[in-house]
Design a protein around this motif. Structure first.
Motif, short mmCIF file in Angstrom:
data_model
loop_
_atom_site.label_atom_id
_atom_site.label_comp_id
_atom_site.label_asym_id
_atom_site.label_seq_id
_atom_site.Cartn_x
_atom_site.Cartn_y
_atom_site.Cartn_z
N TRP A 24 -10.16 -102.11 31.81
CA TRP A 24 -10.77 -101.12 30.93
C TRP A 24 -11.27 -99.94 31.75
O TRP A 24 -11.08 -98.80 31.39
CB TRP A 24 -11.93 -101.75 30.14
CG TRP A 24 -12.56 -100.74 29.23
CD1 TRP A 24 -12.14 -100.39 27.99
CD2 TRP A 24 -13.70 -99.92 29.52
NE1 TRP A 24 -12.94 -99.41 27.47
CE2 TRP A 24 -13.92 -99.10 28.39
CE3 TRP A 24 -14.55 -99.80 30.60
CZ2 TRP A 24 -14.95 -98.19 28.33
CZ3 TRP A 24 -15.58 -98.87 30.51
CH2 TRP A 24 -15.76 -98.09 29.40
N ALA A 25 -11.89 -100.21 32.89
CA ALA A 25 -12.40 -99.13 33.73
C ALA A 25 -11.27 -98.25 34.23
O ALA A 25 -11.40 -97.03 34.27
CB ALA A 25 -13.19 -99.70 34.91
N ASP A 26 -10.14 -98.86 34.59
CA ASP A 26 -8.99 -98.09 35.07
C ASP A 26 -8.41 -97.22 33.95
O ASP A 26 -7.89 -96.16 34.21
CB ASP A 26 -7.90 -99.02 35.61
CG ASP A 26 -8.31 -99.67 36.92
OD1 ASP A 26 -9.27 -99.21 37.56
OD2 ASP A 26 -7.67 -100.66 37.30
N ASN A 27 -8.49 -97.68 32.70
CA ASN A 27 -7.93 -96.95 31.57
C ASN A 27 -8.98 -96.16 30.81
O ASN A 27 -8.70 -95.63 29.75
CB ASN A 27 -7.23 -97.93 30.62
CG ASN A 27 -6.02 -98.55 31.26
OD1 ASN A 27 -5.32 -97.91 32.03
ND2 ASN A 27 -5.77 -99.81 30.98
N ALA A 28 -10.20 -96.09 31.32
CA ALA A 28 -11.28 -95.39 30.63
C ALA A 28 -10.90 -93.92 30.47
O ALA A 28 -10.19 -93.35 31.29
CB ALA A 28 -12.58 -95.51 31.41
N MET A 123 -17.05 -92.29 36.40
CA MET A 123 -17.71 -93.14 37.39
C MET A 123 -18.27 -94.36 36.68
O MET A 123 -18.39 -94.36 35.45
CB MET A 123 -18.87 -92.36 38.04
CG MET A 123 -18.50 -91.08 38.72
SD MET A 123 -19.92 -90.05 39.17
CE MET A 123 -20.99 -91.19 39.98
N ASP A 124 -18.62 -95.35 37.45
CA ASP A 124 -19.31 -96.53 36.93
C ASP A 124 -18.57 -97.15 35.74
O ASP A 124 -19.17 -97.42 34.70
CB ASP A 124 -20.76 -96.15 36.56
CG ASP A 124 -21.65 -97.37 36.38
OD1 ASP A 124 -21.25 -98.48 36.81
OD2 ASP A 124 -22.75 -97.22 35.81
N GLY A 125 -17.25 -97.32 35.90
CA GLY A 125 -16.45 -97.96 34.86
C GLY A 125 -16.37 -97.17 33.56
O GLY A 125 -16.17 -97.73 32.50
N TRP A 146 -23.23 -86.94 33.76
CA TRP A 146 -23.45 -87.12 32.33
C TRP A 146 -23.36 -88.61 32.02
O TRP A 146 -22.64 -89.35 32.68
CB TRP A 146 -22.43 -86.36 31.50
CG TRP A 146 -22.51 -84.86 31.64
CD1 TRP A 146 -23.34 -84.12 32.45
CD2 TRP A 146 -21.70 -83.91 30.95
NE1 TRP A 146 -23.10 -82.79 32.30
CE2 TRP A 146 -22.10 -82.61 31.37
CE3 TRP A 146 -20.68 -84.02 30.02
CZ2 TRP A 146 -21.52 -81.45 30.89
CZ3 TRP A 146 -20.10 -82.86 29.54
CH2 TRP A 146 -20.52 -81.59 29.96
N GLN A 147 -24.07 -89.03 30.98
CA GLN A 147 -24.10 -90.45 30.59
C GLN A 147 -23.42 -90.63 29.24
O GLN A 147 -23.71 -89.89 28.29
CB GLN A 147 -25.55 -90.94 30.53
CG GLN A 147 -26.24 -90.82 31.85
CD GLN A 147 -27.75 -91.04 31.74
OE1 GLN A 147 -28.32 -91.03 30.68
NE2 GLN A 147 -28.37 -91.24 32.90
N ARG A 148 -22.52 -91.62 29.17
CA ARG A 148 -21.81 -91.89 27.92
C ARG A 148 -22.80 -92.37 26.86
O ARG A 148 -23.70 -93.15 27.13
CB ARG A 148 -20.73 -92.95 28.13
CG ARG A 148 -19.82 -93.10 26.91
CD ARG A 148 -18.72 -94.12 27.11
NE ARG A 148 -17.71 -93.74 28.06
CZ ARG A 148 -16.63 -93.01 27.77
NH1 ARG A 148 -16.45 -92.55 26.56
NH2 ARG A 148 -15.74 -92.74 28.72
N GLN A 149 -22.62 -91.90 25.63
CA GLN A 149 -23.53 -92.22 24.55
C GLN A 149 -22.92 -93.09 23.46
O GLN A 149 -23.63 -93.59 22.62
CB GLN A 149 -24.06 -90.93 23.90
CG GLN A 149 -24.88 -90.10 24.86
CD GLN A 149 -26.08 -90.84 25.39
OE1 GLN A 149 -26.99 -91.17 24.64
NE2 GLN A 149 -26.10 -91.13 26.68
N ASP A 150 -21.62 -93.24 23.40
CA ASP A 150 -21.04 -94.05 22.32
C ASP A 150 -20.51 -95.36 22.78
O ASP A 150 -20.53 -95.71 23.88
CB ASP A 150 -19.96 -93.28 21.55
CG ASP A 150 -18.98 -92.53 22.41
OD1 ASP A 150 -18.20 -91.77 21.85
OD2 ASP A 150 -18.98 -92.67 23.64
#
Length: 150
Positions: A24-28, A123-125, A146-150
């Motif tokens: 999932w992290a690689d395809n994020a 970053m960070d998966g 920036w931090q993901r929110q969803d």
């Protein structure tokens, strides 16, 4: 024997979970809602929705967190963006996938009204996004996380 089977099953589940989270992290993708954190103050500035169209990313301001002395309009922007509301403004555009990064884009800083070259990388998966704006070469610029929110 029964305990051995449970241990083996548990170990298999842990391996499967770690493999799937790595995949999932690689395809994020950076597509989604992000909280912009000011690199100088460490405080949230806005929520930006990144979307993709024809292979290019763009980011639109969905919510702003204004300090008491800040304006909700882009007073320093020029041309068609002069005095445009920051809410709804497209601040990221033209970013295309280039290996592990998205490059070749532009970012608008509503505080000074200027456009800068831009690149981003997950970053960070996929939980964080490094957003870099620069003039000319990437060394001459600044980054925000920036931090993901969803």
């Amino acid at each position: 024997m029964r305990i051995l089977n449970r241990s083996a099953t548990f170990a298999l589940a842990v391996v499967a979970a770690s493999v799937s989270s790595t995949a999932w992290a690689d395809n994020a993708s950076p597509v989604g809602l992000w909280r912009n954190i000011d690199d100088a103050t460490g405080k949230p500035r806005a929520l930006i929705r990144i979307s993709e169209s024809n292979g290019a990313l763009q980011g639109r301001v969905e919510k702003v967190f204004l300090a008491p002395n800040e304006s909700p309009i882009c007073t320093k922007c020029e041309g068609a963006l002069k005095n445009a509301p920051v809410l709804g403004l497209i601040i990221l555009s033209g970013l295309k996938k280039d290996g592990a990064e998205y490059t070749g884009g532009r970012i608008l800083d509503p505080d000074d009204g200027n456009f800068y070259s831009s690149k981003i990388r997950l970053m960070d998966g996929g939980k964080k996004l490094e957003v870099r704006g620069y003039i000319g070469v990437s060394l001459l610029g600044r980054s925000q996380i920036w931090q993901r929110q969803d």
